[in-house]
Design a protein around this motif. Structure first.
Motif, PDB file in Angstrom:
ATOM      1  N   THR A  59     -35.914   5.437 -14.881  1.00  0.00           N
ATOM      2  CA  THR A  59     -34.954   4.837 -13.952  1.00  0.00           C
ATOM      3  C   THR A  59     -33.881   5.842 -13.565  1.00  0.00           C
ATOM      4  OG1 THR A  59     -35.312   2.661 -14.963  1.00  0.00           O
ATOM      5  CG2 THR A  59     -33.320   2.935 -13.637  1.00  0.00           C
ATOM      6  N   LEU A  60     -33.508   5.814 -12.282  1.00  0.00           N
ATOM      7  CA  LEU A  60     -32.410   6.629 -11.777  1.00  0.00           C
ATOM      8  C   LEU A  60     -31.386   5.714 -11.117  1.00  0.00           C
ATOM      9  CD1 LEU A  60     -31.192   9.455 -11.128  1.00  0.00           C
ATOM     10  CD2 LEU A  60     -32.454   9.363  -8.958  1.00  0.00           C
ATOM     11  N   LEU A  61     -30.174   5.732 -11.637  1.00  0.00           N
ATOM     12  CA  LEU A  61     -29.066   4.994 -11.038  1.00  0.00           C
ATOM     13  C   LEU A  61     -28.279   5.968 -10.172  1.00  0.00           C
ATOM     14  CD1 LEU A  61     -27.849   3.102 -14.256  1.00  0.00           C
ATOM     15  CD2 LEU A  61     -29.605   2.410 -12.615  1.00  0.00           C
ATOM     16  N   THR A  62     -28.101   5.637  -8.897  1.00  0.00           N
ATOM     17  CA  THR A  62     -27.464   6.569  -7.971  1.00  0.00           C
ATOM     18  C   THR A  62     -26.206   5.970  -7.356  1.00  0.00           C
ATOM     19  OG1 THR A  62     -28.747   5.768  -6.077  1.00  0.00           O
ATOM     20  CG2 THR A  62     -29.716   7.543  -7.381  1.00  0.00           C
ATOM     21  N   ASN A  63     -25.365   6.859  -6.812  1.00  0.00           N
ATOM     22  CA  ASN A  63     -24.151   6.472  -6.081  1.00  0.00           C
ATOM     23  C   ASN A  63     -23.211   5.617  -6.925  1.00  0.00           C
ATOM     24  OD1 ASN A  63     -25.139   7.746  -3.668  1.00  0.00           O
ATOM     25  ND2 ASN A  63     -26.464   5.960  -3.364  1.00  0.00           N
ATOM     26  N   VAL A  64     -23.093   5.947  -8.197  1.00  0.00           N
ATOM     27  CA  VAL A  64     -22.285   5.143  -9.116  1.00  0.00           C
ATOM     28  C   VAL A  64     -21.086   5.949  -9.615  1.00  0.00           C
ATOM     29  CG1 VAL A  64     -24.160   3.664  -9.914  1.00  0.00           C
ATOM     30  CG2 VAL A  64     -23.766   5.866 -11.040  1.00  0.00           C
ATOM     31  N   THR A  65     -20.070   5.223 -10.066  1.00  0.00           N
ATOM     32  CA  THR A  65     -18.968   5.844 -10.792  1.00  0.00           C
ATOM     33  C   THR A  65     -19.326   5.816 -12.270  1.00  0.00           C
ATOM     34  OG1 THR A  65     -17.342   5.110  -9.166  1.00  0.00           O
ATOM     35  CG2 THR A  65     -16.518   5.728 -11.351  1.00  0.00           C
ATOM     36  N   PRO A  95     -35.221  11.838  -8.048  1.00  0.00           N
ATOM     37  CA  PRO A  95     -35.911  10.922  -8.959  1.00  0.00           C
ATOM     38  C   PRO A  95     -37.229  11.431  -9.513  1.00  0.00           C
ATOM     39  CG  PRO A  95     -36.111  10.164  -6.697  1.00  0.00           C
ATOM     40  CD  PRO A  95     -35.165  11.328  -6.666  1.00  0.00           C
ATOM     41  N   GLY A  96     -38.014  12.106  -8.724  1.00  0.00           N
ATOM     42  CA  GLY A  96     -39.341  12.479  -9.182  1.00  0.00           C
ATOM     43  C   GLY A  96     -40.305  11.311  -9.056  1.00  0.00           C
ATOM     44  N   ALA A  97     -41.568  11.588  -9.292  1.00  0.00           N
ATOM     45  CA  ALA A  97     -42.603  10.568  -9.124  1.00  0.00           C
ATOM     46  C   ALA A  97     -42.500   9.496 -10.207  1.00  0.00           C
ATOM     47  CB  ALA A  97     -43.981  11.224  -9.172  1.00  0.00           C
ATOM     48  N   GLY A  98     -42.736   8.254  -9.802  1.00  0.00           N
ATOM     49  CA  GLY A  98     -42.807   7.149 -10.750  1.00  0.00           C
ATOM     50  C   GLY A  98     -41.478   6.667 -11.293  1.00  0.00           C
TER      51      GLY A  98
END
Length: 472
Positions: A59-65, A95-98
């Motif tokens: 999992t990638l969480l983006t645009n967060v503080t 993120p990369g694949a998957g």
């Protein structure tokens, strides 16, 4: 030769033969069997953890503080975790694949909340006498009891702490009626059928101790010691003196062998403290008593890891820092008994500014669901008094500081690569009363999603009952 002379000669001859014959070796003359080795005289972990992380997805969480739990902040940041571990924290991560990508715009990400002082499972819901299993009030000295043997995994409070408070790790302690209350246990906040399946792998045990009003009230009221504060310390010191001697006997046996000493389960726990493998978690309110306890610890060669409640810790912040002893406190809960009277709302902020190790704790099934708000209150009180503590610094009170006091800071308590992916995505600023967890991961497994009714923990005990899994 007369008959008596013949008899005497025969006896002397036999005696001479006996002296020349090989002697039978007595047990005492045989070489002692070698010792079993340091710490191997008996099992130190007879109820081992069987915890296994639930499956998760990269999992990638983006645009967060990001508040990383160690005092760092990253705006417009990203957190990547995979296989139960934090992989990377920064900005502009790919993120990369998957990899599942979650846009966290206008949201915050923090490490999972750690509560160092809980009685969930030992005083579970519903709060009835039949389930009241946290205080062994039969003797002031009960280090032989273990909180984990009372933990009821079906306590609905565990799920509510996860979904309402973002709590991913907690220490469950015995109560504070006794001077030596027994062992504590640190658990991962996951659904499990058994206590062992919740136990944090490799986390040290704690020893719950208490000073002040509770022990002297409980046992003085029964007409037995201790009935005074000086009685508290006298019983403590006598018990530690016995523990030192017990440790000496077992150390000698494990080193040199011979006959094993008799086991004493109470002394096993105290020996563990003296060895440094069990951490002292000490209920104590008044500054003067905390100072006495730290001196007593030096007398017998152990260390107080943390004082709990510690409403007067602000008076001795320098002593706590010098002794590397933490203080686990409330934001503004005081005045409910005499030893809790002389508190200030700036307690936590003062400890922070003096460089002492400090943290928020709950000691309450409802408070554990809102520890982020407790931190917000403590931070606001400090700001009013001129102590400007940043959001990132304050989040250490819920993350790396309690992890340190539990002996697990190398594995959790911050968003650092290689650590457990215990992660909370908040739907806003977590210092706001309007903010709640949006999603919660434990070891990279998504266990709560506010937008997915199927991902809301429900205790088996609650199934079929009104309000099951209710998120309040």
């Amino acid at each position: 030769m007369s008959r008596p002379v013949l008899i005497l000669a025969s006896v002397l001859a036999l005696a001479g033969c006996a002296e020349n014959a090989p002697r039978a070796r007595s047990a005492s003359s045989e070489a002692a069997a070698p010792g079993p080795g340091k710490g191997k005289g008996y099992s130190h972990d007879p109820f081992p953890s069987t915890y296994r992380a639930y499956p998760g997805a990269p999992t990638l969480l983006t645009n967060v503080t990001i508040l990383d739990g160690e005092g760092g902040r990253i705006d417009n940041g990203a957190v990547l975790f995979r296989d139960g571990k934090i992989v990377e924290v920064g900005q502009g991560l790919t993120p990369g694949a998957g990899v599942t990508v979650i846009d966290g715009r206008n949201k915050y990400v923090t490490p999972g909340v750690i509560d160092i002082h809980s009685h969930l499972g030992d005083y579970p819901s519903p709060g009835v006498e039949a389930l009241s299993d946290g205080n062994e009030m039969t003797s002031p000295v009960t280090p032989e009891v273990w909180a984990e043997h009372s933990v009821w995994p079906q306590d609905p409070g565990f799920g509510r702490a996860l979904v309402n408070g973002g709590v991913t790790t907690l220490q469950i302690l015995p109560g504070s009626a006794n001077l030596f209350g027994g062992r504590s246990v640190t658990v991962k906040n996951v659904y499990a059928r058994t206590m062992q399946a919740m136990k944090f792998p490799g986390a040290p045990y704690g020893l719950k101790m208490a000073c002040g009003e509770n022990p002297k009230r409980v046992y003085g009221g029964k007409g037995r010691a201790p009935a005074t504060r000086m009685g508290n310390i006298a019983v403590d010191r006598q018990t530690w003196a016995k523990a030192v001697e017990y440790k000496r006997r077992w150390d000698k046996y494990e080193d040199k062998g011979g006959e094993a000493p008799s086991r004493d389960l109470a002394m096993d726990t105290l020996r563990g403290v003296l060895e440094g493998e069990i951490l002292v978690q000490n209920h104590c309110y008044r500054a003067d008593e905390m100072a006495v306890v730290m001196d007593m610890a030096k007398e017998f060669g152990y260390h107080v890891t943390a004082f709990h409640h510690a409403v007067e810790a602000y008076k001795i912040a320098d002593l706590l820092k010098a002794n590397d002893t933490c203080a686990a406190v409330w934001a503004d809960w005081y005045g409910f008994k005499m030893e809790a009277y002389d508190a200030v709302n700036e307690n936590l902020a003062i400890l922070e500014k003096e460089g002492a190790c400090a943290m928020i704790h709950s000691d309450d099934q409802n408070g554990i669901q809102r520890l982020n708000q407790e931190v917000a209150k403590a931070r606001a009180s400090g700001r009013k008094a001129g102590f400007d503590i940043s959001e990132a610094a304050a989040w250490r009170w819920l993350a790396i500081n309690p992890a340190k006091a539990l002996g697990i800071a190398d594995r959790t308590g911050s968003l650092k690569p290689g650590k457990m992916a215990d992660v909370v995505l908040w739907n806003g600023n977590p210092f706001s009363v309007y903010t709640r967890p949006q999603m919660v991961w434990v070891d990279g497994a998504l266990l709560y999603d506010a937008n997915n009714p199927k991902l809301r923990p429900v205790s088996d005990f609650e199934l079929g009952q009104p309000g099951e899994g209710d998120v309040k």
